[in-house]
Design a protein around this motif. Structure first.
Motif, PDB file in Angstrom:
ATOM      1  N   GLY A 109     -88.125   8.378  55.103  1.00 42.22           N
ATOM      2  CA  GLY A 109     -87.694   8.246  53.952  1.00 42.22           C
ATOM      3  C   GLY A 109     -86.034   8.213  53.585  1.00 42.22           C
ATOM      4  N   ILE A 110     -85.438   8.844  54.674  1.00 42.81           N
ATOM      5  CA  ILE A 110     -83.922   8.729  54.510  1.00 42.81           C
ATOM      6  C   ILE A 110     -83.575   7.051  54.874  1.00 42.81           C
ATOM      7  N   LEU A 111     -84.166   6.686  55.834  1.00 43.05           N
ATOM      8  CA  LEU A 111     -83.860   5.199  56.265  1.00 43.05           C
ATOM      9  C   LEU A 111     -84.278   4.334  55.271  1.00 43.05           C
ATOM     10  N   ALA A 112     -85.442   4.340  54.586  1.00 44.37           N
ATOM     11  CA  ALA A 112     -85.842   3.382  53.586  1.00 44.37           C
ATOM     12  C   ALA A 112     -84.875   3.731  52.421  1.00 44.37           C
ATOM     13  N   LEU A 113     -84.458   4.758  52.037  1.00 45.51           N
ATOM     14  CA  LEU A 113     -83.404   4.726  50.762  1.00 45.51           C
ATOM     15  C   LEU A 113     -82.024   4.165  51.029  1.00 45.51           C
ATOM     16  N   SER A 114     -81.772   4.413  52.383  1.00 41.57           N
ATOM     17  CA  SER A 114     -80.190   3.728  52.905  1.00 41.57           C
ATOM     18  C   SER A 114     -80.560   2.250  52.662  1.00 41.57           C
ATOM     19  N   PHE A 115     -81.525   1.865  53.580  1.00 38.77           N
ATOM     20  CA  PHE A 115     -81.579   0.561  53.359  1.00 38.77           C
ATOM     21  C   PHE A 115     -81.798  -0.278  51.963  1.00 38.77           C
ATOM     22  N   LEU A 116     -82.333   0.379  50.865  1.00 42.05           N
ATOM     23  CA  LEU A 116     -82.220   0.029  49.788  1.00 42.05           C
ATOM     24  C   LEU A 116     -80.742  -0.136  49.031  1.00 42.05           C
ATOM     25  N   GLU A 143     -82.035  -6.406  58.301  1.00 42.08           N
ATOM     26  CA  GLU A 143     -81.136  -5.228  57.196  1.00 42.08           C
ATOM     27  C   GLU A 143     -81.444  -3.871  58.054  1.00 42.08           C
ATOM     28  N   PHE A 144     -82.536  -3.802  59.012  1.00 43.59           N
ATOM     29  CA  PHE A 144     -82.577  -2.411  59.413  1.00 43.59           C
ATOM     30  C   PHE A 144     -81.903  -2.359  60.834  1.00 43.59           C
ATOM     31  N   VAL A 145     -80.453  -1.851  60.431  1.00 49.75           N
ATOM     32  CA  VAL A 145     -79.487  -1.834  61.535  1.00 49.75           C
ATOM     33  C   VAL A 145     -78.974  -0.497  61.464  1.00 49.75           C
ATOM     34  N   LEU A 146     -78.367  -0.154  60.396  1.00 47.84           N
ATOM     35  CA  LEU A 146     -77.514   1.064  60.216  1.00 47.84           C
ATOM     36  C   LEU A 146     -78.053   1.863  58.907  1.00 47.84           C
ATOM     37  N   PRO A 147     -78.655   2.973  59.564  1.00 48.78           N
ATOM     38  CA  PRO A 147     -78.865   3.715  60.669  1.00 48.78           C
ATOM     39  C   PRO A 147     -80.148   2.967  61.564  1.00 48.78           C
ATOM     40  N   SER A 148     -80.042   3.229  62.876  1.00 52.48           N
ATOM     41  CA  SER A 148     -80.977   2.420  63.772  1.00 52.48           C
ATOM     42  C   SER A 148     -82.287   3.108  63.661  1.00 52.48           C
ATOM     43  N   PRO A 149     -83.496   2.587  63.116  1.00 48.58           N
ATOM     44  CA  PRO A 149     -84.790   3.160  63.167  1.00 48.58           C
ATOM     45  C   PRO A 149     -84.929   3.439  64.546  1.00 48.58           C
ATOM     46  N   HIS A 150     -84.933   2.883  65.544  1.00 50.49           N
ATOM     47  CA  HIS A 150     -85.275   3.108  66.843  1.00 50.49           C
ATOM     48  C   HIS A 150     -84.555   4.555  67.366  1.00 50.49           C
ATOM     49  N   CYS A 151     -83.189   4.501  67.047  1.00 49.45           N
ATOM     50  CA  CYS A 151     -82.551   5.816  67.480  1.00 49.45           C
ATOM     51  C   CYS A 151     -82.898   7.059  66.767  1.00 49.45           C
ATOM     52  N   THR A 152     -83.427   6.662  65.249  1.00 50.77           N
ATOM     53  CA  THR A 152     -83.785   7.806  64.438  1.00 50.77           C
ATOM     54  C   THR A 152     -84.956   8.391  65.009  1.00 50.77           C
ATOM     55  N   GLU A 188     -78.459  -4.802  70.618  1.00 49.04           N
ATOM     56  CA  GLU A 188     -79.206  -4.662  69.392  1.00 49.04           C
ATOM     57  C   GLU A 188     -78.815  -3.897  68.477  1.00 49.04           C
ATOM     58  N   HIS A 189     -77.902  -2.951  68.612  1.00 48.82           N
ATOM     59  CA  HIS A 189     -77.370  -2.055  67.602  1.00 48.82           C
ATOM     60  C   HIS A 189     -75.984  -1.852  67.945  1.00 48.82           C
ATOM     61  N   TRP A 190     -75.182  -1.321  67.098  1.00 52.37           N
ATOM     62  CA  TRP A 190     -73.965  -1.129  67.127  1.00 52.37           C
ATOM     63  C   TRP A 190     -73.738   0.672  67.633  1.00 52.37           C
ATOM     64  N   VAL A 191     -72.735   0.893  68.186  1.00 55.07           N
ATOM     65  CA  VAL A 191     -72.380   2.318  68.352  1.00 55.07           C
ATOM     66  C   VAL A 191     -72.677   3.110  67.251  1.00 55.07           C
ATOM     67  N   TRP A 192     -72.176   2.660  66.197  1.00 52.05           N
ATOM     68  CA  TRP A 192     -72.521   3.448  64.917  1.00 52.05           C
ATOM     69  C   TRP A 192     -73.612   3.506  64.294  1.00 52.05           C
ATOM     70  N   ASP A 193     -74.577   2.537  64.835  1.00 51.52           N
ATOM     71  CA  ASP A 193     -75.938   2.598  64.464  1.00 51.52           C
ATOM     72  C   ASP A 193     -76.744   4.042  65.019  1.00 51.52           C
ATOM     73  N   VAL A 194     -76.290   4.192  66.339  1.00 54.62           N
ATOM     74  CA  VAL A 194     -76.694   5.206  67.131  1.00 54.62           C
ATOM     75  C   VAL A 194     -76.350   6.494  66.570  1.00 54.62           C
TER      76      VAL A 194
END
Length: 211
Positions: A109-116, A143-152, A188-194
């Motif tokens: 939910g948080i990821l979805a809201l942030s990417f919107l 667009e699914f980069v920050l935050p990283s879904p993998h890392c989340t 694949e991701h920035w340090v900040w995404d992690v």
């Protein structure tokens, strides 16, 4: 309800949560068109330069075993970070499994809201890096980069598994810990995404505890 019924119910619960992300990814091109690209602001932060990213990925690629390991971890990262802790807790500690499902749902939910609202592009999209990257599919949009879904997912799973405190969970914990590392070492991701993924995981876990 029988134990078999309870276990089946938990598996179906996790499946519903997992498919909710697939559904979001499917409709994102229609609902995410107003998302603001803030990549230019991200690139003003430390650890985002071309030299840093190129050197990091080059170092990874030059170590064949490490490179192969990171590729394997990354490829299994999204699905594995979700389903491995989900199935383990479903059969080992069903009550904890319910909490994990809610944590995953809140994380999504948080990821979805942030990417919107906003998005950035991955290092390998911004820079030409010495690695072969698979084209994005409909579940892994640029667009699914920050935050990283993998890392989340990996951090939610790791935090939940560590609560169990059983020696048998060590291999799973190691895998989950390697997922964020693989995303950075492969570009694949920035340090900040992690870091952002870790914060989302913390928020999801804390919200679940307060429900």
């Amino acid at each position: 309800m029988s134990m078999t019924g309870k276990l089946l119910g938990l598996v179906l619960l996790f499946l519903a949560v997992y498919l909710s992300w697939d559904a979001y990814a499917l409709i994102y091109p229609f609902i995410g068109r107003w998302s603001v690209d803030v990549t230019q602001y991200l690139l003003k932060l430390p650890l985002t330069s071309y030299l840093f990213e190129y050197s990091l990925v080059s170092w990874t690629v030059s170590h064949s075993f490490l490179h192969a390991l990171m590729r394997a971890v990354y490829r299994a990262g999204f699905v594995g970070s979700f389903w491995l802790p989900a199935l383990y807790l479903t059969f080992a500690e069903p009550e904890r499994a319910k909490k994990l499902a809610l944590r995953f749902a809140m994380g999504f939910g948080i990821l979805a809201l942030s990417f919107l609202i906003f998005h950035v592009h991955a290092p390998h999209v911004v820079y030409s890096l010495p690695e072969h990257y698979a084209p994005n599919d409909w579940t892994a949009r640029p667009e699914f980069v920050l935050p990283s879904p993998h890392c989340t997912l990996a951090f939610i799973g790791l935090l939940s598994i560590l609560e169990v405190r059983r020696k048998e969970t060590a291999p799973l914990a190691v895998f989950l810990a390697l997922v964020p590392l693989s995303t950075v070492l492969l570009g694949e991701h920035w340090v900040w995404d992690v870091m952002a993924g870790f914060l989302v995981a913390l928020v999801a876990v804390e919200l679940e505890k307060r429900v």
